[in-house]
Design an enzyme around this catalytic site. Structure first.
Site, PDB file in Angstrom:
ATOM      1  N   SER A  51     -69.660  18.036 -20.960  1.00 21.64           N
ATOM      2  CA  SER A  51     -69.591  18.955 -22.096  1.00 21.64           C
ATOM      3  C   SER A  51     -70.188  20.322 -21.776  1.00 21.64           C
ATOM      4  O   SER A  51     -69.950  21.294 -22.497  1.00 21.64           O
ATOM      5  CB  SER A  51     -70.319  18.356 -23.308  1.00 21.64           C
ATOM      6  OG  SER A  51     -69.677  17.182 -23.758  1.00 21.64           O
ATOM      7  N   GLY A 246     -65.763  23.198 -24.191  1.00 21.16           N
ATOM      8  CA  GLY A 246     -64.844  24.245 -24.610  1.00 21.16           C
ATOM      9  C   GLY A 246     -64.511  24.214 -26.089  1.00 21.16           C
ATOM     10  O   GLY A 246     -65.154  23.540 -26.906  1.00 21.16           O
ATOM     11  N   CYS A 272     -68.507  13.923 -30.686  1.00 20.15           N
ATOM     12  CA  CYS A 272     -68.628  15.326 -30.264  1.00 20.15           C
ATOM     13  C   CYS A 272     -67.256  16.011 -30.230  1.00 20.15           C
ATOM     14  O   CYS A 272     -66.669  16.240 -31.262  1.00 20.15           O
ATOM     15  CB  CYS A 272     -69.377  15.413 -28.931  1.00 20.15           C
ATOM     16  SG  CYS A 272     -70.120  17.031 -28.642  1.00 20.15           S
ATOM     17  N   GLN A 276     -64.360  16.540 -33.288  1.00 22.16           N
ATOM     18  CA  GLN A 276     -63.646  17.765 -33.642  1.00 22.16           C
ATOM     19  C   GLN A 276     -62.129  17.578 -33.518  1.00 22.16           C
ATOM     20  O   GLN A 276     -61.363  18.040 -34.373  1.00 22.16           O
ATOM     21  CB  GLN A 276     -64.130  18.909 -32.751  1.00 22.16           C
ATOM     22  CG  GLN A 276     -65.612  19.221 -32.931  1.00 22.16           C
ATOM     23  CD  GLN A 276     -66.217  19.938 -31.738  1.00 22.16           C
ATOM     24  OE1 GLN A 276     -65.542  20.249 -30.760  1.00 22.16           O
ATOM     25  NE2 GLN A 276     -67.519  20.200 -31.813  1.00 22.16           N
ATOM     26  N   ASN A 312     -75.005  18.194 -28.329  1.00 19.62           N
ATOM     27  CA  ASN A 312     -74.623  19.213 -27.360  1.00 19.62           C
ATOM     28  C   ASN A 312     -73.245  19.739 -27.735  1.00 19.62           C
ATOM     29  O   ASN A 312     -72.235  19.187 -27.334  1.00 19.62           O
ATOM     30  CB  ASN A 312     -74.593  18.646 -25.944  1.00 19.62           C
ATOM     31  CG  ASN A 312     -73.886  19.583 -24.981  1.00 19.62           C
ATOM     32  OD1 ASN A 312     -73.843  20.789 -25.196  1.00 19.62           O
ATOM     33  ND2 ASN A 312     -73.317  19.043 -23.929  1.00 19.62           N
ATOM     34  N   PHE A 315     -69.240  24.151 -31.225  1.00 15.33           N
ATOM     35  CA  PHE A 315     -68.235  24.295 -32.285  1.00 15.33           C
ATOM     36  C   PHE A 315     -68.477  23.222 -33.335  1.00 15.33           C
ATOM     37  O   PHE A 315     -69.142  22.217 -33.076  1.00 15.33           O
ATOM     38  CB  PHE A 315     -66.823  24.149 -31.706  1.00 15.33           C
ATOM     39  CG  PHE A 315     -66.417  25.287 -30.798  1.00 15.33           C
ATOM     40  CD1 PHE A 315     -65.647  26.337 -31.259  1.00 15.33           C
ATOM     41  CD2 PHE A 315     -66.821  25.293 -29.467  1.00 15.33           C
ATOM     42  CE1 PHE A 315     -65.286  27.383 -30.424  1.00 15.33           C
ATOM     43  CE2 PHE A 315     -66.470  26.338 -28.619  1.00 15.33           C
ATOM     44  CZ  PHE A 315     -65.701  27.386 -29.098  1.00 15.33           C
ATOM     45  N   HIS A 354     -74.466  12.418 -30.319  1.00 14.49           N
ATOM     46  CA  HIS A 354     -74.263  11.485 -29.207  1.00 14.49           C
ATOM     47  C   HIS A 354     -75.050  10.188 -29.412  1.00 14.49           C
ATOM     48  O   HIS A 354     -76.210  10.091 -29.033  1.00 14.49           O
ATOM     49  CB  HIS A 354     -74.700  12.136 -27.889  1.00 14.49           C
ATOM     50  CG  HIS A 354     -73.721  13.126 -27.359  1.00 14.49           C
ATOM     51  ND1 HIS A 354     -72.862  12.861 -26.319  1.00 14.49           N
ATOM     52  CD2 HIS A 354     -73.436  14.395 -27.746  1.00 14.49           C
ATOM     53  CE1 HIS A 354     -72.103  13.916 -26.078  1.00 14.49           C
ATOM     54  NE2 HIS A 354     -72.438  14.869 -26.942  1.00 14.49           N
ATOM     55  N   GLU A 356     -74.851   7.498 -27.846  1.00 10.47           N
ATOM     56  CA  GLU A 356     -75.180   6.787 -26.589  1.00 10.47           C
ATOM     57  C   GLU A 356     -76.552   7.171 -26.059  1.00 10.47           C
ATOM     58  O   GLU A 356     -77.090   6.496 -25.169  1.00 10.47           O
ATOM     59  CB  GLU A 356     -74.113   7.071 -25.528  1.00 10.47           C
ATOM     60  CG  GLU A 356     -74.257   8.373 -24.771  1.00 10.47           C
ATOM     61  CD  GLU A 356     -73.827   9.601 -25.551  1.00 10.47           C
ATOM     62  OE1 GLU A 356     -74.038  10.719 -25.056  1.00 10.47           O
ATOM     63  OE2 GLU A 356     -73.265   9.428 -26.661  1.00 10.47           O
TER      64      GLU A 356
END
Length: 381
Positions: A51, A246, A272, A276, A312, A315, A354, A356
């Site tokens: 990421s 990105g 994450c 989105q 992390n 956007f 996240h 995990e």
């Protein structure tokens, strides 16, 4: 002692702000979006998280490299960052698991770093102005030339970086969390019947795959551009949408694929970037955050329940663009941005953070159990 090892290096931001420091890691010049991570540990997991592709990471914790690096803590096959910014670094790590120093590791992987700068001032700059492109150089020390180079670099907004990190070939993952690190030994008390999950790799972290495997899933990882009909050939019990780098709105092929897949009604879980992408597939919009959320202590929740989460991302999903059939399950309690979604009638859900926890807290590991339960219930129908 460490300060004497570095040669002069420059960091120049796109607005002309300049920081003079010393180099560690590889020599050369690198350009990327300058962001900051507030975690006090886990730097190797951060560096190898796909990421962070396209970004130069500033570590706000003042000491970096004290525990060295090792093969077990890598979240992908190599560091994914464009550069590293630190206050202090060490060349002589002290930890029984260490196999290499951080500077040597970065040299081996050709990653450029700068240290000895005021990372507090840099972080305050990013918080007030917003994340922006920057350039680190150990070979060009002309500020005006570096500014010219960084101002010609593309913005992160509109940038599709998934194609840089997604797997090139389909593969199966079966390795669970190592027993030495297992923190949830029952994994849902009987939820470990074999279930097939197709994970669409937008830049997946290894520990996500480990957590799915620990819950008894057979995981088939496919490239981000895999057609939906190819994915459905595996007759999956569920679809997993991974994290990645990105601008999610630029990953048009991935959005189209997920739109086609959700029409099948199979349980779908996104993390994450996957969160989105799922939002975009359900008709929502996304926007770029001023400086993003990157750290290990982001509070998220709703209805009197709070999870401390690892995040992390730069956007977020636009709240007022959500369809009436999609409900918000979590908000980031720092800025009230959308941190979790669920469809009211169909088996789709996602989180911006996240679960995990690599690195990070384990508060949200139950989400993997939720996904498995959803797949079992759907399979039972």
């Amino acid at each position: 002692m460490a300060m004497a090892k570095g040669k002069p290096a420059l960091l120049v931001l796109a607005d002309g702000t300049t920081f003079e420091g010393l180099s560690f890691g590889a020599k050369g010049t690198t350009v990327g979006e300058v962001v900051f991570n507030t975690g006090m540990t886990g730097y190797q997991e951060v560096l190898t998280d796909p990421s962070y592709c396209g970004q130069i990471v500033t570590f706000t914790y003042p000491e970096l490299g004290n525990t060295g690096v090792n093969l077990e803590d890598e979240e992908s096959e190599k560091p994914q960052v464009k550069g590293v910014i630190a206050r202090n670094i060490t060349y002589r790590p002290s930890n029984w698991r260490s196999t290499e120093s951080l500077p040597d590791y970065l040299i081996r992987h050709k990653i450029i770093g700068i240290y000895g700068i005021d990372t507090r001032a840099l972080t305050r700059k990013i918080r007030s102005v917003g994340a922006m492109n920057g350039i680190i150089s150990t070979e060009v020390l002309d500020k005006s030339e570096l500014l010219r180079q960084v101002q010609s670099a593309p913005s992160m907004a509109g940038l599709n970086l998934v194609k840089e990190v997604t797997t090139k070939e389909i593969y199966e993952w079966s390795t669970p969390t190592d027993s030495h690190w297992a923190f949830n030994t029952d994994n849902g008390d009987g939820l470990t019947d074999s279930l097939t999950v197709v994970a669409i790799d937008f830049g997946v972290k290894r520990n996500i795959l480990r957590r799915l495997a620990s819950y008894g899933c057979k995981i088939i990882v496919v490239p981000a551009n895999t057609p939906p009909e190819e994915i459905l050939k595996y007759n999956p019990d569920g679809i997993f949408l991974s994290n990645g780098p990105g601008d999610p709105s630029a990953v048009t092929e991935g959005v189209s694929t997920v739109k086609a897949l959700i029409e099948q009604g199979k349980p779908t879980f996104g993390i994450c970037m996957g969160h989105q992408i799922l939002g975009l597939s359900l008709g929502a919009e996304t926007f770029k955050l001023k400086f993003g959320h990157r750290g290990l202590n982001q509070p998220c929740g709703l209805q009197q329940k709070v999870e401390i989460t690892s995040q992390n991302h730069g956007f977020a999903v636009t709240e007022n663009s959500l369809d009436a059939e999609v409900e918000i399950t979590h908000l980031n309690l720092n800025d009230r941005t959308v941190a979790g979604l669920s469809h009211k009638t169909l088996p789709f859900f996602s989180v911006q953070y996240h679960p995990e926890a690599s690195p990070g807290p384990h508060d949200a590991d139950y989400l993997f159990e939720k996904f498995v339960t959803m797949m079992k219930e759907n399979k039972g129908k």
